[in-house]
Design an enzyme around this catalytic site. Sequence first.
Site, mmCIF file in Angstrom:
data_model
loop_
_atom_site.group_PDB
_atom_site.id
_atom_site.type_symbol
_atom_site.label_atom_id
_atom_site.label_comp_id
_atom_site.label_asym_id
_atom_site.label_seq_id
_atom_site.Cartn_x
_atom_site.Cartn_y
_atom_site.Cartn_z
ATOM 1 C CD GLN A 1 -7.352 7.294 12.186
ATOM 2 O OE1 GLN A 1 -7.713 8.004 11.285
ATOM 3 N NE2 GLN A 1 -7.856 7.398 13.396
ATOM 4 C CE LYS B 1 -2.630 -0.882 3.640
ATOM 5 N NZ LYS B 1 -2.498 -2.289 4.029
ATOM 6 C CB CYS C 1 -9.149 3.316 16.104
ATOM 7 S SG CYS C 1 -8.063 4.718 16.070
ATOM 8 C CG MET C 2 -6.303 5.590 19.395
ATOM 9 S SD MET C 2 -4.837 5.907 18.405
ATOM 10 C CE MET C 2 -3.582 5.262 19.460
ATOM 11 C CG MET D 1 -8.680 -1.682 15.651
ATOM 12 S SD MET D 1 -8.677 -0.166 16.606
ATOM 13 C CE MET D 1 -7.230 0.621 15.931
#
Lengths: 755, 79
Positions: A379, A83, A172-173, A341
């Site tokens: 992220q 990616k 997410c965190m 997660m």
Amino acid sequence: MTTLSRRSFLEASAAASALAALGGVHGVKQAMAATAAGGESWVKSVCRYCGTGCGLFIGVKDGKVFAVKGDKDNHNAGFLCLKGFLLPQILTAPDRCLHPLVRKEGKLVRASWEEAMSLVASKFKESIEKYGPDSVAFYGSGQGLTEETYCANKLFKAGIRTNNVEGNPRLCMASAVAGYVTTYGKDEPMGLYEDIDHADVILLVGSNTAEAHPIIFQRVVRRKETGRGVKVIVMDPRFTPTSRIADLHISFTPGNDLAILNAMAHVLVKEGMVDEGFIAKHVAFGEGTEVNKSFDDYKAFLAEYTPEKAAAIAGCRPEDIVTAARWFGERGKAATSMWTMGLNQRTKGVWANNLVHNLHLLTGKIGTPGNTPFSLTGQPNACGGVRDGGALSHLLPYGRLVANDAHRAEMEKLWGVPEGTLKPKPGLSTVDMFRALEAGEIKCLYIMCTNPGQSLPNVNRYRKAMERADAFVVVAEAFHPTRTSELADVVLPAALWAEKEGVYGCAERRYQLLEQAIPPAGEARPDFAILCDLAARLGHGKLLPFKTPADVWAEILTICKGTVYDFSGMTRERLKQAHGLLWPLPTPGHPGTKRRYVKGDDPLVPADHPERILFYGRPDKKAVVWLRPQRPPEEVPDAEFPFFLTTGREIEHWHTATMTRNCKELANTNLESMAQLHPNDARKLGVRAGQSVRLTSRRGSQVFRVKVTDNAKEGVIFIHMHDPDRMCNVLTIDAVDPVSRQPEFKVCGVRVEKA
Amino acid sequence: MLIAGVVIETLPGRAPEVALRLASRGGVQVKGGDGDRRLAVVVSAASGAELERWAEELVRDDEAVLGVFPTYVGEDERA
């Protein structure tokens, strides 16, 4: 001058990159020389995708980005995942948003910047005047640059005077944050990626590292191959690609890992694998929110968590729990745990985080090479921009809290605003913020660099909220349409990655500068510039007087100074030179801190401290082992919804795929969300691979094609989160952890019918 | 046409023999190595998907290969 064909040039670049990654072998100099002869420049930057924060160089020629290559001097040692290498494509993707859009008669139509910004400012002004500051809100991102997020936070909290500032890191965190804060008193990991290289036991729990963090996984693989007797334990309901390297894979029914982690602690205590000396000096015990328990209380609490009982709860084998505990606790063996997660996106997410920390504190396996509890990040700037920068509704920058009088007073002084400017009540957390939009209490919402129209749990409920006629939604975004920008009243085209400058902070407290490589596409502007423009139009221009992101950074260095984050030695110039710097870094000459709380490494631990470690985050200077009981998820399967649904990521795509579905190599690779079923479930349901099924939860219904795979756990259906057309979040539950306010994306109940 | 720089990791001591096998394949140039377990290779492929397939097949078919890690991908539009 030597001239090269394009192909020769690319081959030389490719060879240089691969050889550089090997480091010091024959051929590097020759290859680099050939590359340099091509007339291009290489601009230092950071990958735009996950939270690993891989360093890279952006190749620019004739004003265009033609390639990227890994930075061998950064933690990723020159490696990037596929990616990352395809990043150049997103800059020129056909769905780049190149000019402002304003909704007129139900349709988004092209507008000038002046028209769009005038409309945004007038709507926000009107709402603030009519309904008060809390009628507006900001919803940002762990992908925004630190300077951008700082500007938004300052504008909304100190200018508009609302604490309704949130960001997608809440999704997410947030549980990892609350886990660190409740255990150590301060957020952020104490270790670093390098600990993987020293670990004898690596516990991966709730993390499909191979797909979500491939470069970290590569480091784990290398450690396993090169270290003698290195063991990898994977705890995950599914047999993921990460599980392939596991020496022990513990599969369990979703949501029941608290029982397993407590049972591991049970074994550690029972078999004498705890470090009594470390516990006596550095550990306190607590239950609920009070630190008022003893080690004996904890032993009594653990008594019921026998491996047999935990295994019965979790649907795994008791002997595997014993093995995991023994490997983790073996004296003289270094243990690193990593999670993401699978633990965080839970209604018991904070507790699950606490229980991993417990294992390290009981055994004293913390703060030395290879011994660390390490939360991986989703992220690239969730840590640096949002967590550290305090851009959530209950936070102020660099460890300060909205609800703390002294912290507000300090920030008012630093920001030069009158006493009492900052409101003492925390704003709305993410799910509550969108519920307030649904209720008509929030009238104007500014969304920056994120896609809640796809990523929120129970998403259709909140899509309706964004569509309300009386809700004014602004979306600053590099791409259009997204599942959020399609709902917006105004879309502001944002500059993307190589088109702007700023700092990212990744999971290991590493801050890195992304330098601007090319001008923004079309009429796009950096979010920094858009926010400064908005501030001026709202009458708060004095709060954001910055001309460049470097000006913002200079102010940030004054804000972090004296806090436990202190990185005031990270000047812009030093960031330009370095390949990432780890805080604390309180003076320009400081090398940065590999391991926090450790004497001789962390500058905040006095040099004459008598112990090797000082948990200075809490008043008693101890870390807390919490007594956290097993509790089920908010929703478990029943007669009406008999299957577990769990959601997650796959390697080819990232988040809501806005930056991968437009890469031609990735667009047709696994973008379609499929319902992944165990063969036994497929047989019982009478469905075959490729057939369609309708999944229904208490919140919604969606049709998916079936993928039958042994990797699934019987009774558990997995769907990835990337597909914008078949959104798993139509089904997911919007129940949240009571402490972190993070939703439980990972567990809910569904039924399956042939479609 | 994609041009990729790739590091190939092999079992200890097996890099030279893997290099020999790779040299006989079209579209692959071995650029260097550490003489033990790592090779620097340039690969040409028609597409990212082909590149991925190549990597998957290499790992699957060559028992001495542990992993294939791209370090660079550039595109030659005129090729």
